[in-house]
Write a protein that holds these residues in place. Structure first.
Motif, PDB file in Angstrom:
ATOM      1  N   TYR A  25       0.841  -1.281   0.061  1.00 39.22           N
ATOM      2  CA  TYR A  25      -0.056   0.177  -0.075  1.00 39.22           C
ATOM      3  C   TYR A  25       0.728   1.156  -0.192  1.00 39.22           C
ATOM      4  O   TYR A  25       0.582   2.163  -0.676  1.00 39.22           O
ATOM      5  CB  TYR A  25      -0.805   0.044   1.281  1.00 39.22           C
ATOM      6  N   ALA A  26       1.814   1.197   0.866  1.00 37.21           N
ATOM      7  CA  ALA A  26       2.745   2.633   0.996  1.00 37.21           C
ATOM      8  C   ALA A  26       3.502   2.721  -0.655  1.00 37.21           C
ATOM      9  O   ALA A  26       3.514   3.796  -0.981  1.00 37.21           O
ATOM     10  CB  ALA A  26       4.052   2.266   1.931  1.00 37.21           C
ATOM     11  N   ALA A  27       3.836   1.732  -1.276  1.00 38.74           N
ATOM     12  CA  ALA A  27       4.528   1.827  -2.619  1.00 38.74           C
ATOM     13  C   ALA A  27       3.444   2.209  -3.333  1.00 38.74           C
ATOM     14  O   ALA A  27       3.946   3.175  -4.117  1.00 38.74           O
ATOM     15  CB  ALA A  27       5.221   0.491  -2.886  1.00 38.74           C
ATOM     16  N   VAL A  28       2.444   1.895  -3.545  1.00 42.00           N
ATOM     17  CA  VAL A  28       1.283   2.371  -4.322  1.00 42.00           C
ATOM     18  C   VAL A  28       0.981   3.704  -4.162  1.00 42.00           C
ATOM     19  O   VAL A  28       0.782   4.660  -4.882  1.00 42.00           O
ATOM     20  CB  VAL A  28       0.180   1.343  -4.343  1.00 42.00           C
ATOM     21  N   ALA A  29       0.737   3.960  -2.728  1.00 38.05           N
ATOM     22  CA  ALA A  29       0.353   5.444  -2.421  1.00 38.05           C
ATOM     23  C   ALA A  29       1.627   6.372  -2.901  1.00 38.05           C
ATOM     24  O   ALA A  29       1.175   7.459  -3.185  1.00 38.05           O
ATOM     25  CB  ALA A  29       0.137   5.443  -0.925  1.00 38.05           C
ATOM     26  N   PHE A  30       2.905   5.983  -2.837  1.00 39.63           N
ATOM     27  CA  PHE A  30       3.761   6.851  -3.207  1.00 39.63           C
ATOM     28  C   PHE A  30       3.857   7.227  -4.577  1.00 39.63           C
ATOM     29  O   PHE A  30       4.054   8.370  -4.853  1.00 39.63           O
ATOM     30  CB  PHE A  30       4.991   6.358  -2.708  1.00 39.63           C
ATOM     31  N   VAL A  31       3.637   6.109  -5.305  1.00 43.85           N
ATOM     32  CA  VAL A  31       3.557   6.263  -6.718  1.00 43.85           C
ATOM     33  C   VAL A  31       2.408   7.137  -7.200  1.00 43.85           C
ATOM     34  O   VAL A  31       2.488   8.040  -8.014  1.00 43.85           O
ATOM     35  CB  VAL A  31       3.495   4.802  -7.512  1.00 43.85           C
ATOM     36  N   VAL A  32       1.247   7.019  -6.516  1.00 42.51           N
ATOM     37  CA  VAL A  32       0.168   7.920  -6.825  1.00 42.51           C
ATOM     38  C   VAL A  32       0.247   9.126  -6.561  1.00 42.51           C
ATOM     39  O   VAL A  32       0.011  10.205  -7.215  1.00 42.51           O
ATOM     40  CB  VAL A  32      -1.163   7.255  -6.158  1.00 42.51           C
ATOM     41  N   VAL A  33       0.959   9.569  -5.313  1.00 42.39           N
ATOM     42  CA  VAL A  33       1.256  11.006  -5.097  1.00 42.39           C
ATOM     43  C   VAL A  33       2.120  11.387  -6.177  1.00 42.39           C
ATOM     44  O   VAL A  33       2.046  12.692  -6.231  1.00 42.39           O
ATOM     45  CB  VAL A  33       1.750  11.035  -3.649  1.00 42.39           C
ATOM     46  N   GLN A  34       3.329  11.087  -6.475  1.00 45.77           N
ATOM     47  CA  GLN A  34       4.215  11.366  -7.366  1.00 45.77           C
ATOM     48  C   GLN A  34       3.578  11.567  -8.802  1.00 45.77           C
ATOM     49  O   GLN A  34       3.771  12.805  -9.435  1.00 45.77           O
ATOM     50  CB  GLN A  34       5.331  10.415  -7.439  1.00 45.77           C
ATOM     51  N   VAL A  35       2.655  10.815  -9.032  1.00 49.02           N
ATOM     52  CA  VAL A  35       2.067  11.017 -10.588  1.00 49.02           C
ATOM     53  C   VAL A  35       1.285  12.272 -10.263  1.00 49.02           C
ATOM     54  O   VAL A  35       1.190  13.079 -11.270  1.00 49.02           O
ATOM     55  CB  VAL A  35       1.128   9.781 -10.721  1.00 49.02           C
ATOM     56  N   ALA A  36       0.475  12.267  -9.247  1.00 45.18           N
ATOM     57  CA  ALA A  36      -0.406  13.624  -8.826  1.00 45.18           C
ATOM     58  C   ALA A  36       0.389  14.909  -8.981  1.00 45.18           C
ATOM     59  O   ALA A  36       0.110  15.921  -9.645  1.00 45.18           O
ATOM     60  CB  ALA A  36      -1.283  13.518  -7.673  1.00 45.18           C
ATOM     61  N   ASP A  37       1.447  14.823  -8.287  1.00 47.66           N
ATOM     62  CA  ASP A  37       2.345  16.117  -8.094  1.00 47.66           C
ATOM     63  C   ASP A  37       2.925  16.446  -9.525  1.00 47.66           C
ATOM     64  O   ASP A  37       3.292  17.707  -9.926  1.00 47.66           O
ATOM     65  CB  ASP A  37       3.461  15.687  -7.302  1.00 47.66           C
ATOM     66  N   ILE A  38       3.071  15.590 -10.517  1.00 55.61           N
ATOM     67  CA  ILE A  38       3.610  15.805 -11.929  1.00 55.61           C
ATOM     68  C   ILE A  38       2.444  16.348 -12.737  1.00 55.61           C
ATOM     69  O   ILE A  38       2.673  17.176 -13.539  1.00 55.61           O
ATOM     70  CB  ILE A  38       4.360  14.641 -12.561  1.00 55.61           C
ATOM     71  N   ALA A  39       1.324  15.501 -12.709  1.00 57.69           N
ATOM     72  CA  ALA A  39       0.440  15.564 -13.401  1.00 57.69           C
ATOM     73  C   ALA A  39      -0.530  16.784 -13.433  1.00 57.69           C
ATOM     74  O   ALA A  39      -1.066  17.400 -14.233  1.00 57.69           O
ATOM     75  CB  ALA A  39      -0.537  14.246 -13.810  1.00 57.69           C
ATOM     76  N   PHE A  40      -1.117  17.046 -12.170  1.00 56.62           N
ATOM     77  CA  PHE A  40      -2.008  17.991 -11.800  1.00 56.62           C
ATOM     78  C   PHE A  40      -1.548  19.353 -12.309  1.00 56.62           C
ATOM     79  O   PHE A  40      -2.624  20.188 -12.725  1.00 56.62           O
ATOM     80  CB  PHE A  40      -2.394  18.037 -10.189  1.00 56.62           C
ATOM     81  N   PRO A  41      -0.208  19.988 -11.828  1.00 54.25           N
ATOM     82  CA  PRO A  41       0.026  21.184 -12.504  1.00 54.25           C
ATOM     83  C   PRO A  41      -0.220  21.160 -13.765  1.00 54.25           C
ATOM     84  O   PRO A  41      -0.511  22.259 -14.448  1.00 54.25           O
ATOM     85  CB  PRO A  41       1.570  21.418 -11.845  1.00 54.25           C
ATOM     86  N   ALA A  42       0.469  20.325 -14.360  1.00 55.02           N
ATOM     87  CA  ALA A  42       0.375  20.255 -15.912  1.00 55.02           C
ATOM     88  C   ALA A  42      -1.215  20.346 -16.388  1.00 55.02           C
ATOM     89  O   ALA A  42      -1.391  21.121 -17.506  1.00 55.02           O
ATOM     90  CB  ALA A  42       1.095  19.031 -16.578  1.00 55.02           C
ATOM     91  N   LEU A  43      -2.077  19.952 -15.826  1.00 50.84           N
ATOM     92  CA  LEU A  43      -3.423  20.018 -16.066  1.00 50.84           C
ATOM     93  C   LEU A  43      -4.162  21.181 -15.798  1.00 50.84           C
ATOM     94  O   LEU A  43      -5.382  21.372 -15.921  1.00 50.84           O
ATOM     95  CB  LEU A  43      -4.249  18.567 -15.602  1.00 50.84           C
ATOM     96  N   GLY A  44      -3.369  21.957 -14.634  1.00 46.68           N
ATOM     97  CA  GLY A  44      -3.930  23.243 -14.500  1.00 46.68           C
ATOM     98  C   GLY A  44      -4.840  23.207 -13.119  1.00 46.68           C
ATOM     99  O   GLY A  44      -5.635  24.143 -12.740  1.00 46.68           O
ATOM    100  N   MET A  45      -4.696  22.027 -12.367  1.00 46.87           N
ATOM    101  CA  MET A  45      -5.458  21.791 -11.321  1.00 46.87           C
ATOM    102  C   MET A  45      -5.040  22.747 -10.081  1.00 46.87           C
ATOM    103  O   MET A  45      -3.781  22.666 -10.107  1.00 46.87           O
ATOM    104  CB  MET A  45      -5.559  20.327 -10.936  1.00 46.87           C
ATOM    105  N   PRO A  46      -5.845  23.140  -9.249  1.00 44.45           N
ATOM    106  CA  PRO A  46      -5.399  23.956  -8.107  1.00 44.45           C
ATOM    107  C   PRO A  46      -4.383  23.080  -7.083  1.00 44.45           C
ATOM    108  O   PRO A  46      -4.548  21.934  -7.265  1.00 44.45           O
ATOM    109  CB  PRO A  46      -6.774  24.318  -7.498  1.00 44.45           C
TER     110      PRO A  46
END
Length: 612
Positions: A25-46
């Motif tokens: 779970y920790a590994a999966v959560a870390f990957v999800v957070v990293q992907v969100a940190d990269i993708a959300f700004p590029a998508l213009g999300m707050p």
């Protein structure tokens, strides 16, 4: 002590894969957070959306651990692997499951808990099987879904009370089953009561099945035998539904009679002999019934057995996937039927053996919690000896049943006639050993008339409703020319003539010390020896038959000028020991349901007799 507790807790956490779930779970959560940190700004999300993902991931961590502890989940989401059950485990599972299924559903959980105490794997397996048994599975659903569009429209279009189909006026519904719906109807042309059986729509809609059914039904209609139900007509409604027109017998099915318990041995033997005689005729014509069971055997008020559903059962080609199949049908299958092998007349003899076993013991020889178990039992298990269920059954009779139920068809009776001979050999010695009836209590003036000294008349004050064994003489007659009479005259004239014939029959019977016990259409039965017995009942019956023939001839000559065809009688007479059951009739007088070979032989003789 604390160290031991912590060690035990750590071992349990490891056994339940909690540590593995935490790491994954920790590994999966870390990957999800990293992907969100990269993708959300590029998508213009707050920015707060990234914080929300981090919070949700953190909150989900303890939830994942709790679920892993509670349900023993692996990271892949499946239950932890266990060694497969051994043969001994499966036997124990089957024993507990079979016992649980015998109980009401509300009592099963407590029973399984007691039976599997200390064995969680056993409890889990049994409970999963019980759950699967309670809900329709993937194999059950398609049959019902495929049959539904075929069955529902036909059931809606089946005739209702008061509707007229062709020459038949529907009076009432008699019953329904997997092979269709049966109605009581009046034949408006021949002025007689009949039974109409409407076949399922999947048989009427399939042209190839319809053609096969017509061929089978025509073959069955050609079977002229007293123990086979006659087929008057094979018809078709305007909307394409096939039906059979058959005589309406005022008796009951053997299934209904067996619901009250086992039968007396002599009655069971008599019924089995009649069925075997009917099967012998069918087998001679190359027809195998393939569905002999109590529901397909009708016992008339005179004790005559009629086999029904000839041709229909053969057309159905009963198989394990047939929709609507129940253990009540499977229970009478032969081993070769259960395997799907080719069948012959010996298959019917096996089924008759099952019926005879049930008549004698009150129970079926083979049982199972569902069709699969029952079919396996039929092929591999031996039934409990009849004498264990009903002590006192003759050894010779038990041997007849055992041979009929031989797993290998080569070990059964070769033909139905061989079975008849074996049963007759049992019945004759059995009849000789029957105890004599107990002396009747002293008659009172209020219940018994004084005997005639010159006629040898005796009486026991009537026959008890539960049945009484008597010596009786049966006169069975069939009115030749009845069908032509109905065709040539209007219904009112036919009714007037039939009333005259009935009145003549009743008067003749009473004049000779007997009674008119049955009159329907062209059939009549005169009874001598019940309720009042005379020493010369056989002579009285013969004289009555001769006088009735003379009266019918005179009546025919009297009405010849009315364009009436010639009326004559076919008559058979037989004397023997019977069991009589008193039944109130519509006019308040008593008629009698007769069980015994005398009635059967009289009817058969009438069917073979010529006219005078």
């Amino acid at each position: 002590m604390n160290g031991q507790k912590l060690g035990k807790l750590a071992g349990e956490l490891k056994r339940r894969h909690v540590f593995r779930v935490a790491v994954v779970y920790a590994a999966v959560a870390f990957v999800v957070v990293q992907v969100a940190d990269i993708a959300f700004p590029a998508l213009g999300m707050p920015d707060w959306t990234l914080a929300l993902v981090i919070v949700l991931a953190a909150l989900g961590f303890p939830i994942a651990l709790v679920l892993a502890w509670a349900y023993d989940l692996t990271p892949e989401g499946v239950r932890r692997s266990e060694p497969p059950p051994t043969a001994g485990d499966w036997q124990q599972i089957q024993d507990v499951l079979s016992a649980a299924l015998e109980l009401p559903s509300g009592e099963r959980p407590a029973f399984v808990a007691r039976a599997s105490a200390g064995k969680p794997e056993l409890r889990r397996e049994v409970q999963s099987l019980l759950d699967a048994h309670a809900r329709p599975g993937v194999l059950d659903r398609p049959a019902a879904e495929l049959a539904a569009p075929l069955v529902r429209p036909a059931s809606d279009s089946f005739p209702a009370r008061g509707r007229t189909i062709g020459r038949y006026h529907i009076l009432e519904k008699l019953g329904s089953g997997g092979m269709g719906v049966v109605y009581k109807a009046r034949d408006l042309r021949l002025e007689r009561i009949v039974a109409l059986k409407f076949l399922p729509p999947h048989l009427s809609a399939d042209e190839r099945a319809k053609e096969r059914f017509l061929v089978e039904a025509q073959a069955a209609a050609a079977l002229d035998h007293p123990n086979i139900c006659t087929i008057h007509e094979i018809g078709e409604t305007d909307d394409g539904h096939l039906f059979l027109a058959m005589p309406f017998y005022g008796g009951e099915t053997l299934k209904r009679r067996l619901a009250q318990g086992a039968l007396p041995p002599e009655q069971a033997i008599d019924i089995a002999i009649q069925v075997a005689q009917g099967l012998a005729r069918a087998h001679d014509r190359g027809i195998v019934h393939r569905d002999i069971k109590p529901a397909n055997l009708v016992v008339t008020g005179e004790g005559i057995v009629k086999i029904v559903d000839f041709g229909v059962a053969k057309l159905a080609d009963v198989s394990l996937t047939n929709p609507g199949m129940t253990p009540g049908t499977v229970a009478y299958m032969s081993p070769e039927q259960a395997r799907g092998d080719e069948v012959d007349g010996r298959t019917d003899l096996w089924s008759l053996g099952v019926v005879l076993y049930e008549m004698l013991s009150g129970e079926r020889p083979f049982r199972g919690v569902h069709d699969g178990v029952l079919l396996h039992t039929i092929q591999t298990s031996e039934p409990q000896p009849i004498t264990a269920l009903r002590p006192g059954i003759a050894t010779a009779l038990e041997q007849v049943v055992d041979r009929a139920l031989a797993k290998d068809r080569e070990e059964r009776y070769p033909t139905a006639r061989d079975l008849v001979q074996a049963l007759e050999a049992v019945r004759n010695p059995e009849t000789e050993r029957l105890p004599a009836p107990e002396p009747a209590p002293a008659p009172s003036a209020s219940t018994v008339s004084a005997p005639s000294l010159d006629s040898g008349e005796t009486s026991s004050g009537g026959v008890l409703p539960e049945g009484e064994r008597r010596q009786a003489t049966i006169v069975a007659s069939t009115l030749a020319g009845y069908d032509a009479l109905v065709e040539s005259l209007v219904p009112e004239e036919v009714e007037r003539i039939v009333i005259k014939v009935r009145a003549e029959a009743a008067e003749v019977a009473a004049r000779h010390g007997g009674a008119l016990n049955h009159f329907a259409g062209e059939e009549m039965v005169l009874l001598f020896g019940i309720p009042t017995t005379h020493e010369d009942d056989g002579i009285r019956a013969t004289r009555a038959a001769l006088e009735l023939h003379a009266r019918v001839r005179a009546l025919s000559e009297e009405i010849e000028g009315e364009n009436c065809p010639e009326l004559r009688l076919h008559t058979g007479v037989d004397m023997g020991r019977v069991v009589a059951h008193a039944q109130p009739s519509e006019n308040g007088q008593h008629t009698y349901r007769i069980a015994g070979s005398a009635a059967q032989i009289a009817v058969r003789l009438a069917s073979q007799a010529g006219t005078d």
